[in-house]
Design an enzyme around this catalytic site. Structure first.
Site, PDB file in Angstrom:
ATOM      1  N   HIS A 130      -5.741   1.361   2.420  1.00  0.00           N
ATOM      2  CA  HIS A 130      -5.664   1.259   3.752  1.00  0.00           C
ATOM      3  C   HIS A 130      -6.390   0.640   4.927  1.00  0.00           C
ATOM      4  CE1 HIS A 130      -2.018   3.586   3.768  1.00  0.00           C
ATOM      5  NE2 HIS A 130      -2.295   4.842   4.090  1.00  0.00           N
ATOM      6  N   HIS A 202       2.309   3.460  10.139  1.00  0.00           N
ATOM      7  CA  HIS A 202       1.909   4.948  10.087  1.00  0.00           C
ATOM      8  C   HIS A 202       2.541   6.026  10.552  1.00  0.00           C
ATOM      9  CE1 HIS A 202      -0.054   7.815   6.659  1.00  0.00           C
ATOM     10  NE2 HIS A 202      -0.802   6.870   5.882  1.00  0.00           N
ATOM     11  N   GLU A 333       6.445   4.892   4.938  1.00  0.00           N
ATOM     12  CA  GLU A 333       5.984   3.483   4.375  1.00  0.00           C
ATOM     13  C   GLU A 333       6.298   2.227   4.368  1.00  0.00           C
ATOM     14  OE1 GLU A 333       1.022   5.046   3.679  1.00  0.00           O
ATOM     15  OE2 GLU A 333       2.231   6.837   4.186  1.00  0.00           O
TER      16      GLU A 333
HETATM   17  C1  BGC Z   1      -1.655   7.592   1.782  1.00  0.00           C
HETATM   18  C2  BGC Z   1      -1.587   9.289   1.469  1.00  0.00           C
HETATM   19  C3  BGC Z   1      -3.449   9.128   2.376  1.00  0.00           C
HETATM   20  C4  BGC Z   1      -2.796   9.347   3.695  1.00  0.00           C
HETATM   21  C5  BGC Z   1      -3.861   9.081   4.911  1.00  0.00           C
HETATM   22  C6  BGC Z   1      -0.869   7.571   2.656  1.00  0.00           C
HETATM   23  O1  BGC Z   1      -0.673   5.856   3.437  1.00  0.00           O
HETATM   24  O2  BGC Z   1      -0.384   7.082   0.625  1.00  0.00           O
HETATM   25  O3  BGC Z   1      -2.378   9.778  -0.491  1.00  0.00           O
HETATM   26  O4  BGC Z   1      -4.063  10.589   2.475  1.00  0.00           O
HETATM   27  O5  BGC Z   1      -1.314   8.182   3.829  1.00  0.00           O
HETATM   28  O6  BGC Z   1      -3.459  10.058   5.246  1.00  0.00           O
END
Ligand code: BGC
Length: 368
Positions: A130, A202, A333
């Site tokens: 991210h 998210h 997402e």
């Molecule tokens: C990911 C997870 C991650 C989460 C973060 C998701 O987009 O795929 O692996 O733990 O985001 O909280």
């Protein structure tokens, strides 16, 4: 008599204002908190039917989505925190936030653009997740209310080299709440050097608005017949696998909890969407307990369905003191596939100078 007419006029003006205020969309901005002396604003958008969406300019995060259930009671379908301290806590799992420069993972943070090797910041089991240590979720965006009282605009300049990504990237995100109870998120970006980009939001949803402790009874349908299997650090293996006869099959509506235990760690994968380029509805979720129904439309080729596997009830400053336990909420997402910069067979995530990146995603709410 004159006095009576004056009073009547005042009354009529007040009444028409009240009717107008209730019928039209509105946006209210208020201070949400401060970070190092800098104000963080929260914008609350209300539409004609009373649906509300709130966004803060820290991380561009969606903080509330308030919609009615089948009995007409309003409830907040997003996980979130009551104050800025909540959003700043180290373990905040990106609640509601805008994600960039690269949503999901890049293997070992290393990738190549036009023959040059770059290293994105590592923050997750030796991988980059991210956007790295200070992704777009952890910065304060410039924010303005757009004319029409139904949209706000956020902008952010990600400087050349930030978190290991080349190019000065100018990002613009517009959030709109429509009269038809749709939350639209439109992203655009330009760069002055070739770079990679994958933007998403998210938001974690629990459509029961707190009534159900987990999302296991929510019914999901995905327009996807294949997905990306991942290795033990959640990097795609590069294979594309068919969902048929596997727990990954959501081609027909199915409870999120039905096969959850059969998936090691829970759902946290990218599904490959069956769609042509352009905006199309590719997912729907129904919560029988509240009657809330949500569709997801996107221009993106993939979607990360994540069942909040890492939530463990330990987050502080939560709304109404709710303990967000494992599987308390899900995310959908919209995105390009994880680790695309290292996977030549995946759709490209490269953005070149002179090009404009676009992504649009719409979460729309109704009662069924
Ligand atoms: C990911 C997870 C991650 C989460 C973060 C998701 O987009 O795929 O692996 O733990 O985001 O909280």
């Amino acid at each position: 008599m004159k006095k009576f007419i004056q009073l009547l006029l005042v009354f009529l003006v007040l009444a028409s204002n009240t009717v107008f205020a209730a019928a039209g969309p509105s946006i209210v901005a208020k201070e949400f908190g401060k970070i190092a002396g800098k104000k963080v604003m929260e914008y609350t958008l209300t539409n004609a039917s009373g649906m509300q969406v709130s966004i803060i300019n820290y991380g561009g995060a969606l903080t509330k989505i308030i919609t009615k259930d089948k009995k007409g009671n309003a409830g907040d379908v997003l996980t979130g925190f009551t104050n800025i301290e909540g959003y700043l806590q180290k373990t905040n799992p990106y609640f509601g936030a805008l994600i960039g420069r690269y949503a999901n993972r890049i293997a070992k943070g290393t990738y190549t653009v036009n023959g040059k090797i770059y290293h994105a910041a590592l923050n997750n089991n030796g991988q980059s997740l991210h956007g790295g240590l200070t992704g777009f979720d952890k910065v304060i965006w410039e924010s303005i209310i757009l004319p029409g009282d139904s949209s706000i605009q956020l902008t952010y300049l990600s400087k050349d080299g930030e978190e290991g990504y080349p190019g000065n990237l100018k990002v613009k995100v517009v959030y709109t709440l429509s009269v038809a109870n749709a939350v639209k998120i439109e992203y655009t970006a330009t760069t002055d050097k070739a770079t990679v980009i994958n933007l998403t939001n998210h938001a974690y949803f629990n459509l029961s608005a707190g009534k159900e402790a987990t999302i296991k009874n929510h019914i999901l349908q995905l327009q996807a017949t294949s997905y990306n299997p991942v290795n033990d650090v959640l990097i795609p293996t590069g294979k594309i696998e068919n969902v048929k006869n596997t727990p990954m099959d959501f081609t027909s509506p199915k409870k999120m909890g039905q096969d959850l235990a059969k998936v090691a760690g829970g759902y946290d994968h990218n599904w490959i969407l069956n769609k042509k380029p352009g905006l199309a509805i590719i997912a729907s979720v129904y919560d029988p307990s509240s009657g809330r129904y949500m569709t997801v439309a996107t221009t993106e080729p993939g979607i990360q369905f994540y069942t909040g596997n890492f939530l463990d009830g330990s987050l502080q400053h939560t709304k109404n003191g709710i303990q967000y336990i494992k599987n308390a909420a899900f995310t959908l997402e919209t995105q390009h596939y994880p680790d695309s910069p290292n996977q030549p067979s995946f759709p490209s995530t490269q953005l070149n100078p002179g090009e404009t990146y676009h992504q649009t995603t719409v979460y729309q709410f109704s009662i069924h």
